[in-house]
Motif scaffolding. Structure first.
Motif, PDB file in Angstrom:
ATOM      1  N   UNK A   1      52.553  49.860  56.364  1.00  0.00           N
ATOM      2  CA  UNK A   1      52.799  50.196  54.968  1.00  0.00           C
ATOM      3  C   UNK A   1      51.579  49.782  54.146  1.00  0.00           C
ATOM      4  N   UNK A   2      51.055  50.670  53.332  1.00  0.00           N
ATOM      5  CA  UNK A   2      49.877  50.343  52.526  1.00  0.00           C
ATOM      6  C   UNK A   2      50.174  49.231  51.512  1.00  0.00           C
ATOM      7  N   UNK A   3      49.143  48.481  51.218  1.00  0.00           N
ATOM      8  CA  UNK A   3      49.244  47.420  50.227  1.00  0.00           C
ATOM      9  C   UNK A   3      48.626  47.924  48.926  1.00  0.00           C
ATOM     10  N   UNK A   4      49.049  47.383  47.807  1.00  0.00           N
ATOM     11  CA  UNK A   4      48.512  47.809  46.514  1.00  0.00           C
ATOM     12  C   UNK A   4      47.636  46.704  45.917  1.00  0.00           C
ATOM     13  N   UNK A   5      46.814  47.093  44.965  1.00  0.00           N
ATOM     14  CA  UNK A   5      45.971  46.128  44.254  1.00  0.00           C
ATOM     15  C   UNK A   5      46.845  45.088  43.559  1.00  0.00           C
ATOM     16  N   UNK A   6      47.976  45.511  43.029  1.00  0.00           N
ATOM     17  CA  UNK A   6      48.887  44.581  42.353  1.00  0.00           C
ATOM     18  C   UNK A   6      49.435  43.539  43.331  1.00  0.00           C
ATOM     19  N   UNK A   7      49.794  43.970  44.538  1.00  0.00           N
ATOM     20  CA  UNK A   7      50.304  43.035  45.546  1.00  0.00           C
ATOM     21  C   UNK A   7      49.238  42.012  45.937  1.00  0.00           C
ATOM     22  N   UNK A   8      47.997  42.461  46.065  1.00  0.00           N
ATOM     23  CA  UNK A   8      46.899  41.554  46.393  1.00  0.00           C
ATOM     24  C   UNK A   8      46.721  40.552  45.260  1.00  0.00           C
ATOM     25  N   UNK A   9      46.722  41.036  44.037  1.00  0.00           N
ATOM     26  CA  UNK A   9      46.576  40.136  42.896  1.00  0.00           C
ATOM     27  C   UNK A   9      47.708  39.111  42.850  1.00  0.00           C
ATOM     28  N   UNK A  10      48.920  39.520  43.137  1.00  0.00           N
ATOM     29  CA  UNK A  10      50.059  38.607  43.140  1.00  0.00           C
ATOM     30  C   UNK A  10      49.881  37.511  44.195  1.00  0.00           C
ATOM     31  N   UNK A  11      49.445  37.877  45.385  1.00  0.00           N
ATOM     32  CA  UNK A  11      49.195  36.888  46.435  1.00  0.00           C
ATOM     33  C   UNK A  11      48.121  35.896  45.993  1.00  0.00           C
ATOM     34  N   UNK A  12      47.044  36.409  45.405  1.00  0.00           N
ATOM     35  CA  UNK A  12      45.957  35.543  44.955  1.00  0.00           C
ATOM     36  C   UNK A  12      46.408  34.644  43.808  1.00  0.00           C
ATOM     37  N   UNK A  13      47.202  35.186  42.910  1.00  0.00           N
ATOM     38  CA  UNK A  13      47.682  34.423  41.754  1.00  0.00           C
ATOM     39  C   UNK A  13      48.569  33.252  42.196  1.00  0.00           C
ATOM     40  N   UNK A  14      49.300  33.416  43.302  1.00  0.00           N
ATOM     41  CA  UNK A  14      50.127  32.323  43.828  1.00  0.00           C
ATOM     42  C   UNK A  14      49.274  31.111  44.188  1.00  0.00           C
ATOM     43  N   UNK A  15      48.090  31.357  44.748  1.00  0.00           N
ATOM     44  CA  UNK A  15      47.208  30.269  45.163  1.00  0.00           C
ATOM     45  C   UNK A  15      46.224  29.840  44.090  1.00  0.00           C
ATOM     46  N   UNK A  16      45.911  30.756  43.188  1.00  0.00           N
ATOM     47  CA  UNK A  16      44.934  30.488  42.128  1.00  0.00           C
ATOM     48  C   UNK A  16      45.537  30.866  40.770  1.00  0.00           C
ATOM     49  N   UNK A  17      46.526  30.106  40.298  1.00  0.00           N
ATOM     50  CA  UNK A  17      47.271  30.502  39.094  1.00  0.00           C
ATOM     51  C   UNK A  17      46.440  30.572  37.817  1.00  0.00           C
ATOM     52  N   UNK A  18      45.353  29.812  37.739  1.00  0.00           N
ATOM     53  CA  UNK A  18      44.543  29.805  36.524  1.00  0.00           C
ATOM     54  C   UNK A  18      43.275  30.635  36.640  1.00  0.00           C
ATOM     55  N   UNK A  19      43.122  31.340  37.730  1.00  0.00           N
ATOM     56  CA  UNK A  19      41.900  32.101  37.993  1.00  0.00           C
ATOM     57  C   UNK A  19      41.841  33.391  37.185  1.00  0.00           C
ATOM     58  N   UNK A  20      40.612  33.848  37.000  1.00  0.00           N
ATOM     59  CA  UNK A  20      40.392  35.214  36.535  1.00  0.00           C
ATOM     60  C   UNK A  20      40.338  36.046  37.813  1.00  0.00           C
ATOM     61  N   UNK A  21      41.217  37.013  37.936  1.00  0.00           N
ATOM     62  CA  UNK A  21      41.312  37.822  39.151  1.00  0.00           C
ATOM     63  C   UNK A  21      41.243  39.289  38.772  1.00  0.00           C
ATOM     64  N   UNK A  22      40.364  40.004  39.456  1.00  0.00           N
ATOM     65  CA  UNK A  22      40.244  41.439  39.250  1.00  0.00           C
ATOM     66  C   UNK A  22      40.235  42.105  40.625  1.00  0.00           C
ATOM     67  N   UNK A  23      41.226  42.948  40.893  1.00  0.00           N
ATOM     68  CA  UNK A  23      41.312  43.662  42.165  1.00  0.00           C
ATOM     69  C   UNK A  23      41.214  45.149  41.877  1.00  0.00           C
ATOM     70  N   UNK A  24      40.351  45.823  42.605  1.00  0.00           N
ATOM     71  CA  UNK A  24      40.153  47.266  42.425  1.00  0.00           C
ATOM     72  C   UNK A  24      40.336  47.967  43.762  1.00  0.00           C
ATOM     73  N   UNK A  25      40.810  49.176  43.714  1.00  0.00           N
ATOM     74  CA  UNK A  25      40.994  49.996  44.903  1.00  0.00           C
ATOM     75  C   UNK A  25      42.369  50.623  44.873  1.00  0.00           C
ATOM     76  N   UNK A  26      42.459  51.848  45.391  1.00  0.00           N
ATOM     77  CA  UNK A  26      43.756  52.522  45.333  1.00  0.00           C
ATOM     78  C   UNK A  26      44.055  53.359  46.571  1.00  0.00           C
ATOM     79  N   UNK A  27      43.316  53.113  47.667  1.00  0.00           N
ATOM     80  CA  UNK A  27      43.593  53.906  48.859  1.00  0.00           C
ATOM     81  C   UNK A  27      44.548  53.220  49.837  1.00  0.00           C
ATOM     82  N   UNK A  28      45.013  52.008  49.477  1.00  0.00           N
ATOM     83  CA  UNK A  28      45.977  51.316  50.308  1.00  0.00           C
ATOM     84  C   UNK A  28      45.382  50.479  51.419  1.00  0.00           C
ATOM     85  N   UNK A  29      44.052  50.521  51.599  1.00  0.00           N
ATOM     86  CA  UNK A  29      43.447  49.770  52.688  1.00  0.00           C
ATOM     87  C   UNK A  29      42.126  49.116  52.322  1.00  0.00           C
TER      88      UNK A  29
END
Length: 78
Positions: A1-29
């Motif tokens: 199942x493809x992953x989304x940029x939002x899902x990646x950001x959510x995973x990163x935010x769990x570990x880095x709650x105060x970080x500036x996070x920017x995830x780009x990409x929309x092809x699922x991989x």
């Protein structure tokens, strides 16, 4: 199942709650992420990137990983 940029950001935010996070990409991989966090201070680039990969909780592991490629930039806030 493809992953989304939002899902990646959510995973990163769990570990880095105060970080500036920017995830780009929309092809699922293939994505690019920039993570700017104070926790990187005093760590070399490899240590910073390992922390980010650990935050992805296995989503890049092996041939069955949901995330195929991640162009990663890590920084300490200015």
């Amino acid at each position: 199942m493809p992953i989304t940029a939002h899902e990646i950001e959510t995973l990163l935010r769990d570990s880095f709650p105060d970080a500036q996070i920017n995830v780009q990409g929309d092809d699922g991989a293939h994505f690019a992420a920039e993570v700017i966090d104070e926790s990187f201070r005093g760590k070399n680039r490899v240590q910073q990137q390992r922390a980010v990969y650990a935050a992805l909780k296995g989503k890049m592991d092996g041939n069955n990983g949901e995330l195929h490629a991640l162009a990663l930039t890590t920084k300490v806030p200015e």
